[in-house]
Design an enzyme around this catalytic site. Structure first.
Site, PDB file in Angstrom:
ATOM      1  N   CYS A   1       5.888   9.547  -0.091  1.00 33.82           N
ATOM      2  CA  CYS A   1       4.606  10.166   0.205  1.00 33.82           C
ATOM      3  C   CYS A   1       4.274  11.140  -0.918  1.00 33.82           C
ATOM      4  O   CYS A   1       5.052  12.061  -1.175  1.00 33.82           O
ATOM      5  CB  CYS A   1       4.640  10.900   1.543  1.00 33.82           C
ATOM      6  SG  CYS A   1       3.083  11.755   1.896  1.00 33.82           S
TER       7      CYS A   1
ATOM      8  N   HIS B   1      10.953   6.683   8.033  1.00 33.15           N
ATOM      9  CA  HIS B   1      11.526   6.788   6.697  1.00 33.15           C
ATOM     10  C   HIS B   1      13.028   6.988   6.843  1.00 33.15           C
ATOM     11  O   HIS B   1      13.501   7.499   7.855  1.00 33.15           O
ATOM     12  CB  HIS B   1      10.881   7.933   5.918  1.00 33.15           C
ATOM     13  CG  HIS B   1       9.489   7.630   5.456  1.00 33.15           C
ATOM     14  ND1 HIS B   1       9.082   7.792   4.157  1.00 33.15           N
ATOM     15  CD2 HIS B   1       8.410   7.157   6.114  1.00 33.15           C
ATOM     16  CE1 HIS B   1       7.805   7.443   4.025  1.00 33.15           C
ATOM     17  NE2 HIS B   1       7.372   7.062   5.215  1.00 33.15           N
TER      18      HIS B   1
ATOM     19  N   ARG C   1       0.841  -1.204   0.000  1.00 31.10           N
ATOM     20  CA  ARG C   1       0.000   0.000   0.000  1.00 31.10           C
ATOM     21  C   ARG C   1       0.873   1.250   0.000  1.00 31.10           C
ATOM     22  O   ARG C   1       0.998   1.930  -1.006  1.00 31.10           O
ATOM     23  CB  ARG C   1      -0.934  -0.020   1.231  1.00 31.10           C
ATOM     24  CG  ARG C   1      -2.101   0.989   1.144  1.00 31.10           C
ATOM     25  CD  ARG C   1      -1.739   2.368   1.627  1.00 31.10           C
ATOM     26  NE  ARG C   1      -1.274   2.428   3.013  1.00 31.10           N
ATOM     27  CZ  ARG C   1      -0.726   3.512   3.548  1.00 31.10           C
ATOM     28  NH1 ARG C   1      -0.569   4.615   2.834  1.00 31.10           N
ATOM     29  NH2 ARG C   1      -0.302   3.495   4.798  1.00 31.10           N
TER      30      ARG C   1
ATOM     31  N   ASN D   1      10.467   4.117   2.774  1.00 29.47           N
ATOM     32  CA  ASN D   1      10.259   3.596   4.118  1.00 29.47           C
ATOM     33  C   ASN D   1      11.460   2.769   4.566  1.00 29.47           C
ATOM     34  O   ASN D   1      12.298   2.350   3.755  1.00 29.47           O
ATOM     35  CB  ASN D   1       9.031   2.673   4.122  1.00 29.47           C
ATOM     36  CG  ASN D   1       7.740   3.412   3.940  1.00 29.47           C
ATOM     37  OD1 ASN D   1       7.307   4.135   4.834  1.00 29.47           O
ATOM     38  ND2 ASN D   1       7.100   3.238   2.793  1.00 29.47           N
TER      39      ASN D   1
ATOM     40  N   HIS E   1       6.783   4.242  12.562  1.00 29.82           N
ATOM     41  CA  HIS E   1       6.827   4.203  11.096  1.00 29.82           C
ATOM     42  C   HIS E   1       7.894   5.201  10.644  1.00 29.82           C
ATOM     43  O   HIS E   1       7.647   6.405  10.584  1.00 29.82           O
ATOM     44  CB  HIS E   1       5.445   4.595  10.555  1.00 29.82           C
ATOM     45  CG  HIS E   1       5.314   4.509   9.068  1.00 29.82           C
ATOM     46  ND1 HIS E   1       4.403   3.667   8.461  1.00 29.82           N
ATOM     47  CD2 HIS E   1       5.938   5.159   8.053  1.00 29.82           C
ATOM     48  CE1 HIS E   1       4.479   3.808   7.143  1.00 29.82           C
ATOM     49  NE2 HIS E   1       5.410   4.718   6.887  1.00 29.82           N
TER      50      HIS E   1
END
Length: 311
Positions: free
Chosen positions: A251, A220, A26, A260, A218
């Protein structure tokens, strides 16, 4: 020559097991310049599940105008929904929830921002307006028996506003928790966090009544800090870490956001620390190598590159 596995030196102060929340299918694919065929996406999800990842975020039920790369959610989800893993999907509003429920989704996620600038860019709303939009979606999802995750972007820095005050992040995180989100994923959307900052935010959240057990991270890897930040979170007791197979992702609304944290790089570190994940690193690396071939470019994951060139 590498053996393909790190030497294990366990650290008893760290969690015994970490759940990896795989976002490659995703978050990893939503920023691709051209849409990936639905059949390839479905095979990607299947291979990730077969590699031992028990949570694979499948797709997003957003309007195709905003994320055209995931416009095939209705076609994709039925192809993977019977896999024996958790398959959360992102929904932006009640319409997205309706679409997800109609296809049998059992877990959803909503996506908030800690900053006004990103809320405007991503949702065309203020932070509080976005929270108000999510509230009925979350309530309905809980009433339908679904698990709900709350993503929070720009927790450490914002490309328009700079450093984000910790109390600002705490306020929005608490709002998502009080709304009923089971899990709260703290996003370093542009990759500017450092370990001390991570520790300070997690401590502030605990002091504000948000337990570590509800927090995921999360990161990056813009400045190469994703693994060190993850280790700081693990030392604080966090046991859920988001990662993207092959380091895919960015993003679409924050151009300075790079990929990521690569799932393979995370698994290599966790294996070396003796932390269980249930993930087969060789199978995962092969999956990311396969996906890189589908995308026509090499994987940015250091571990994928190293193991793919093993002699």
């Amino acid at each position: 020559m590498t053996t393909g596995l790190p030497m294990t030196v366990a650290d008893p102060s760290l969690p015994a097991r970490v759940r990896i929340h795989e976002v490659g299918a995703r978050d990893g694919l939503q920023n691709e310049k051209t849409a990936v065929p639905t059949a390839v996406k479905a095979e990607f999800v299947r291979r990730l599940a077969a590699a031992g990842l028990d949570t694979v975020e499948a797709t997003s039920f957003v309007h195709p105008k905003w994320v055209p790369q995931l416009a095939d959610a209705e076609e994709l989800f039925p192809l993977v929904r019977d896999l024996p893993v958790r398959l959360p999907v992102l929904v932006p509003n009640e319409r997205g929830l309706d679409r997800a429920l109609a296809l049998g989704a059992r877990e959803i996620a909503v996506f908030a921002s800690a900053t006004e600038s990103f809320a405007k860019a991503n949702l065309n709303r203020t932070v509080d307006e976005a929270l108000a939009l999510f509230a009925p979606t979350v309530t309905r999802a809980i009433e339908a028996g679904l698990k709900v995750r709350g993503y929070l972007s720009m927790c450490f820095g914002d490309p328009w506003e700079g450093a984000v005050p910790i109390e600002q992040v705490v306020r929005v995180t608490k709002a998502l928790a009080e709304m009923g989100c089971d899990e709260l994923s703290l996003g370093d959307t542009i990759g500017v966090a450092t370990p001390g900052h991570v520790q300070a935010l997690l401590t502030a959240l605990n002091e504000a009544g948000v337990p570590t057990s509800r927090i995921a991270v999360h990161f990056h890897d813009t400045y190469g800090q994703a693994l060190s930040n993850t280790l700081a979170a693990l030392r604080h007791g966090v046991t859920t870490v988001d990662a993207s197979a092959g380091g895919l992702g960015g993003c679409p609304y924050a151009k300075s956001a790079t990929g990521n944290l690569a799932t393979e790089d995370l698994v290599w570190m966790l294996d070396g620390l003796g932390i269980e994940t249930g993930v087969d690193l060789a199978a995962l690396t092969a999956t990311s190598g396969w996906m890189a071939e589908q995308l026509g470019r090499p994987s940015p994951s250091r571990t994928v590159r190293a193991l793919s060139h093993k002699e």
